[in-house]
Structures are given as structure tokens and as C-alpha cells.
Design a protein around this motif. Structure first.
Motif, PDB file in Angstrom:
ATOM      1  N   GLU A  50     -33.249 -20.077  76.553  1.00  0.00           N
ATOM      2  CA  GLU A  50     -31.828 -19.774  76.725  1.00  0.00           C
ATOM      3  C   GLU A  50     -31.062 -20.312  75.531  1.00  0.00           C
ATOM      4  N   ASP A  51     -30.194 -19.485  74.977  1.00  0.00           N
ATOM      5  CA  ASP A  51     -29.463 -19.824  73.751  1.00  0.00           C
ATOM      6  C   ASP A  51     -27.964 -19.725  74.018  1.00  0.00           C
ATOM      7  N   ARG A  52     -27.231 -20.838  73.826  1.00  0.00           N
ATOM      8  CA  ARG A  52     -25.793 -20.814  74.102  1.00  0.00           C
ATOM      9  C   ARG A  52     -25.034 -21.416  72.916  1.00  0.00           C
ATOM     10  N   PRO A  87     -20.700 -15.268  71.967  1.00  0.00           N
ATOM     11  CA  PRO A  87     -21.990 -14.578  72.067  1.00  0.00           C
ATOM     12  C   PRO A  87     -22.818 -14.761  70.805  1.00  0.00           C
ATOM     13  N   ILE A  88     -24.124 -14.938  70.981  1.00  0.00           N
ATOM     14  CA  ILE A  88     -25.044 -15.052  69.842  1.00  0.00           C
ATOM     15  C   ILE A  88     -25.727 -13.701  69.679  1.00  0.00           C
ATOM     16  N   LEU A  89     -25.256 -12.946  68.719  1.00  0.00           N
ATOM     17  CA  LEU A  89     -25.781 -11.599  68.510  1.00  0.00           C
ATOM     18  C   LEU A  89     -27.113 -11.657  67.757  1.00  0.00           C
ATOM     19  N   PRO A  90     -27.996 -10.712  67.997  1.00  0.00           N
ATOM     20  CA  PRO A  90     -29.262 -10.663  67.254  1.00  0.00           C
ATOM     21  C   PRO A  90     -28.995 -10.614  65.751  1.00  0.00           C
ATOM     22  N   GLY A  91     -29.730 -11.413  65.011  1.00  0.00           N
ATOM     23  CA  GLY A  91     -29.564 -11.432  63.562  1.00  0.00           C
ATOM     24  C   GLY A  91     -28.674 -12.532  63.049  1.00  0.00           C
ATOM     25  N   LEU A  92     -27.887 -13.169  63.926  1.00  0.00           N
ATOM     26  CA  LEU A  92     -27.060 -14.292  63.494  1.00  0.00           C
ATOM     27  C   LEU A  92     -27.940 -15.526  63.271  1.00  0.00           C
TER      28      LEU A  92
END
Length: 591
Positions: A144-146, A159-164
């Protein structure tokens, strides 16, 4: 083992690279020193007060003992151990006999290692493709990533978008000290000679045990004592920006099992720091058989207010309404601190010189927005080992005694994914210097990294050395910190006690002053003595004079956790951190 003084002129390019090692033997000299209005000599270390002028050395046996190796590695962190392992892997594969010696100032491998740590396993898997079968301590995959922005009372989720850079999918939460210890076992099994408790003190012949090598790999970690000397000797920083740093403070807690979420990674920015002070926090839930969490706070050392205390900001952060509930009812079991490189691509120095090279966090390969440097450090060690092996075993090796200049290493690094990764994020940290501060950096990241992947045709500069950023105290507002409650927040000395820090008392203080008058006459008078606040271990105190008015600086060197912050942030650049006796310092257990 220490062997006395024999000062010879023998730079690396004339013969074997010589390294002087310190281990548990020095003339008596207390570790608590003070500066007063009369300015007595308080720094008695040989780097300031030469031995040939010091009567304590008269009659001391000065015999030297020397060892020869093909490669000497200074520092048993992720980078140094990766280099050692790769060298011996290649030697085994090609049936070559290469002697590799690795020296580490900590009494045990991993005892001085401190990191978050959320590990990108890319380089580790390259080095140990069978790590699962070998039982490497990567026990907690991220589940889980917050990420959030803190105000004084609220948490705003982002939000943690893919690629960040902050996306941790595929990474592992680790106790880096335990991982480093495991890597040390693998290195020894391959035939690397590992010497814990030996502090490398000089890069040319001086007092002590000498290790002679065709090439020496410097893997000291952030702001290394020897690397500082090498930068000057070989002018390695002539074509890069000044390095900029942060200080990271960390604690381990056992929490209520009902609040434990193994695999959760939580990062925040914002409160209690203002937008112009770079920093943030982490809170990682480990899966180590008990409800264990690692939490920490990082403050960029380019901060401007001399009244700021990184330690007390960390303690205050734990009281935030989104953080405190996790810790309530829990128990703190460990504390530590260390500096970290934040300069990134712009601050990478020249990496090679006759007789040696720099790897890992010593030159600084940390991906700052990703908050990770272990993977790039390991890869730099692997590339260094491969380059050295090629030159050691090449048919064009002209001499068995001349130190090698392994220029191939820097060329190979620039062709690797490490260079590409650091280049792509090069502008994120300096983008935080604008009017919007940290939030401007977040906007820049969203536009130029997430959309354009760091391909913008410009490279931003850092604003200068961290030591030049403090404003005079008269231009700043004092910060009123709440008193620690002893349950969530704690005082400094009880925290240092949890680090296991210890130094032998009968040695000169390894925290040296170039001028004993400066702490009171300049730092205290202009900046209100910032060293008493930026040190995370209570080493520096301004105490009243025993007679008359005024203050003196007291240095409690035995408290030092080897973070190097004082050497970095001192506005007068008067403090010079030098290596103490081998084995001294913190005794971290899986930090």
C-alpha cells in the motif's frame, strides 16, 4: 591495531594507494572540550595540532605494519559490499586470484547503517539473482502506497500516479542494517577479507596500519571524511554544483497490533515545516514477525532559520492527528540520524583519480524525489568492480605497483540506468527554491517529470552550499517547540541513549575546530549558536562561563552518531568531522 607515525610523501599515482587505519589506541585525552573568552586550545586532534609538536607522542613506538592487496574498499555499506561481492564473483568466474580487503569503522557490519528504507531491488537482484533461496532479509513487499500534504490539523491525500517517483510498486521495506549485515556474510563467503572496527583515517602514509592497493574504492557514505580530502587533493568538484544535503532522523516503534498494516508505505510533506523548508516524513509498516514500524523525518540542510531544530521538528510531527494514533500505546525501541545527499545529478563530482574512485553515497547518487539511494549505490559498486576487474586482469597492465586510474568506471556509469534515472529527476529538488517552495516543486514534478519524463532542455542550479544559507538570528523568528510528553515525543538525550552510541573516552575529540574562538565570537553572536540545534545528538552546548559573563562551547564528542551534519551546516565551516577510533559511534540494530 595501531602502528605509530611515519610521514612519507607517497601519493596514489606514484605507487600503491596507501590507506591508514585507526583501531583502538591513542594517547589519553578527554572528549569534553570547551571554548571560552580566553580561547584555550580545545582541539588536540593531530589534524589540527601536529604530532611532531605534541609532547604526548614523545617516546611512542612508531613502527608501522603494512599489508598489500589488489583492491581496498573503505566502507561496508550497500555500495562497498556490492563492489566487494562483484569483484569476487568475477574472480571466481574467470579463475583469477584477487585479494579484496574491506574496512569498516563500525564494530559490526551494519551497526552504522541507517536508512528508511524502501528498497528498489533492481541492482540487488542483479548482484544476487538467487537472493530468495539464500534467505536475504527482504521480508516486506510494499502492498500500500500513500502520500499526503499535512496542515497543522489535517492530512490532504495526494494520489500517486503510475510513473511518479514516489510510486513504490515492486519495492521492499527493509531494515537496511540487517540487509547490509547479510551482504557482509555473502562477501566473506566469497573470500572478501572484511575488517569491522577499523577506521580509515588518511589516504597517504600516516600513523597507523597501512593497506596498500593498486586501487582503493571509497564507499564511506554521505560526506565521507576521506572523500573531503580527495575532493581537494584532486579538485574533483571543479565542474559540478556544490553538494546539498538533508538530515534524516529515524525511530523504530513496536505498536498495537490492531494498527499494524504490514507493507504500508506512507509519506508526507508540509507541517510542521513551512513551504520554504524542504523536507518530509516517512512511516513504514514492516513485516518482521512483530508489529514494527519505522518512522522518520528529513529536513533539507539548506534551511534558513538558525532557530530550527530538525530533532524537535521530528518530535513535533509525531503529534499530528494523522500520525499520533498509530503510535499511541506503542513503545519506541530505537533512534538514530544521518545526513543524506540531495544534490543529485548536478552535484556529482569527477569519480576517478590515480589510485582510486568514489562510489555510492560518497559522491552522491541518491534519487531525491524517489527518496532512494541504495539501489543506485549498489549499481555504482557493481560497475566499479567490473571496471576494476577488467583493468586488473588486462594484458596491458604495465606495473604491479603503480596505482590504477580506472577511467572506464565513470564512462560505464554514464551509460547505465543510474545516470539516466538521476538525469530525469535533476530539476525536481532545485525547483523547490521558488516562491511556492516545496509546493512549486510538486507542481514542477507533475508537469515536467510525469508528462515529459525529465526531458526539458534545461538544468536548474542549486542555490549554493548549505552552510551559506542561514540568516542572522536577528532577522529570524525564534521557534517555540512544545515540551516532549515522554510517550509520543521525547528529549534528545534519552533518544541518543537508544542509539547505543559510545566512544572510548581516552582519545582526542574527533569533532575538531579550525579556530577555537569562532563558535562564540561568530556563530553564537550572529546565528545564536545553531550547532546546538542542528546536531541530532546533543554534542554541542553553549554553557555559561564558570567565572564572569558570557558563554563557552562544550563539545560532548561521546554523543556523536556520525551523521556529519555539523561539518555540513556550520555557517563558519569551522567544524571538521574526522574519524574517531575504529569501533566507536552508534550501535544500530537494523536501522
Amino acid at each position: 591495531m595501531l602502528v605509530p607515525l611515519a610521514k612519507l610523501s607517497c601519493p596514489a599515482y606514484q605507487c600503491f594507494h596507501a590507506l591508514k587505519i585507526k583501531k583502538n589506541y591513542l594517547p589519553l585525552c578527554g572528549t569534553r572540550w570547551s571554548s571560552t573568552s580566553v580561547v584555550p586550545r580545545i582541539t588536540t586532534h593531530y589534524t589540527i595540532y601536529p604530532r611532531d609538536k605534541d609532547k604526548r607522542w614523545e617516546g611512542v613506538n612508531m613502527e608501522r605494519f603494512a599489508e598489500e592487496a589488489d583492491v581496498v574498499i573503505v566502507g561496508a555499506g550497500p555500495a562497498g559490499l556490492s563492489a566487494a561481492v562483484r569483484l569476487k564473483q568475477l574472480a571466481t568466474k574467470h579463475e583469477k586470484d584477487i585479494r579484496v580487503c574491506l574496512v569498516e569503522k563500525a564494530a559490526q557490519i551494519g551497526a552504522h547503517t541507517l536508512s528508511g528504507a524502501c528498497l528498489d531491488p533492481r541492482a540487488f537482484e542483479e548482484l544476487f539473482p538467487d537472493w530468495k533461496e539464500k534467505g536475504a532479509p527482504l521480508n516486506t513487499p510494499v502492498t500500500e502506497d500513500r502520500f499526503g500534504i499535512l496542515t497543522e490539523k489535517y492530512r490532504i491525500p495526494v494520489p500517486i500516479l503510475p510513473g511518479l517517483p514516489m510510486n513504490n510498486h515492486g519495492n521492499y521495506i527493509v531494515r537496511l542494517g540487517h540487509l547490509v549485515s547479510w551482504m557482509g556474510e555473502q562477501a566473506e563467503a566469497l573470500g572478501v577479507e572484511v575488517y569491522p572496527g577499523y577506521a580509515a583515517a588518511e589516504t597517504t602514509f600516516e600513523r597507523g596500519l597501512e593497506l596498500h592497493a593498486k586501487v582503493t574504492i571509497f564507499a564511506e557514505g554521505c560526506h565521507g571524511h576521506l572523500a573531503k580530502q580527495l575532493y581537494k587533493k584532486f579538485d574533483l568538484r571543479a565542474n559540478c554544483d556544490p553538494q546539498t544535503y538533508g538530515i534524516g532522523l529515524k525511530e523504530l516503534w513496536i505498536i498495537d497490533e490492531k494498527k499494524w498494516k504490514p507493507g504500508r508505505v506512507d509519506h508526507t510533506v508540509g507541517w510542521p515545516l513551512d513551504r520554504h523548508t524542504y523536507g518530509g516524513s516517512f512511516l513504514y509498516h514492516l513485516n518482521e514477525g512483530e508489529p514494527l514500524v519505522a518512522l522518520g523525518f528529513v529536513v533539507g540542510l539548506d534551511y534558513q532559520n538558525p532557530y530550527l531544530s530538525p530533532f524537535r521538528e521530528f518530535q513535533r510531527w509525531k503529534h499530528h492527528p494523522s500520525i499520533r494514533p498509530t503510535l499511541e500505546g506503542g513503545k519506541r525501541i530505537a533512534y538514530g540520524a544521518r545526513a543524506l545527499n540531495e544534490g543529485g545529478f548536478q552535484s556529482i563530482p569527477k569519480l576517478t583519480f590515480p589510485g582510486g574512485l568514489l562510489i555510492g553515497c560518497s559522491p552522491g547518487f541518491m534519487n531525491v524525489p524517489k527518496i532512494k539511494g541504495s539501489h543506485t549505490a549498489m549499481k555504482s559498486g557493481i560497475l566499479a568492480a567490473e571496471s576494476i576487474f577488467n583493468q586488473l586482469t588486462g594484458e596491458n597492465l604495465q606495473s604491479k605497483t603503480i596505482g590504477l586510474h580506472v577511467t572506464e568506471y565513470e564512462d560505464n556509469l554514464k551509460k547505465s540506468w543510474v545516470w539516466k534515472e538521476l538525469y530525469s529527476v535533476r530539476n525536481i529538488r532545485p525547483s523547490c527554491h521558488g516562491i511556492l517552495g516545496v509546493y512549486g516543486g510538486m507542481i514542477y514534478t507533475g508537469i515536467f517529470y510525469w508528462i515529459f519524463r525529465g526531458m526539458e532542455p534545461w538544468t536548474l542550479k542549486h542555490k549554493g552550499s548549505d552552510s551559506d544559507q542561514l540568516k542572522p538570528a536577528k532577522d529570524c523568528t525564534p521557534i517555540e517547540y512544545p515540551k516532549p510528553d515522554g510517550q509520543i515525543s521525547f528529549d534528545l538525550l534519552s533518544s541518543v541513549a537508544l542509539s547505543g552510541t559510545n566512544h572510548e573516552h581516552d582519545q582526542p575529540a574527533h569533532l575538531t575546530l579550525k579556530d577555537d574562538s569562532i563558535p562564540v565570537n561568530r556563530n553564537l553572536s550572529i546565528y545564536d549558536g545553531p550547532e546546538q540545534r542542528f546536531c541530532p545528538a546533543g554534542v554541542y552546548e553553549f554553557v555559561p562561563l564558570e567565572q564572569g559573563d558570557g558563554f563557552r562551547l562544550q563539545i560532548n564528542a561521546q554523543n556523536c552518531v556520525h551523521c556529519k551534519t555539523c561539518d555540513i551546516k556550520d555557517p563558519s565551516q569551522n567544524i571538521n568531522w574526522v574519524v574517531p577510533e575504529g569501533g566507536g559511534g552508534p550501535a544500530y540494530n537494523g536501522m
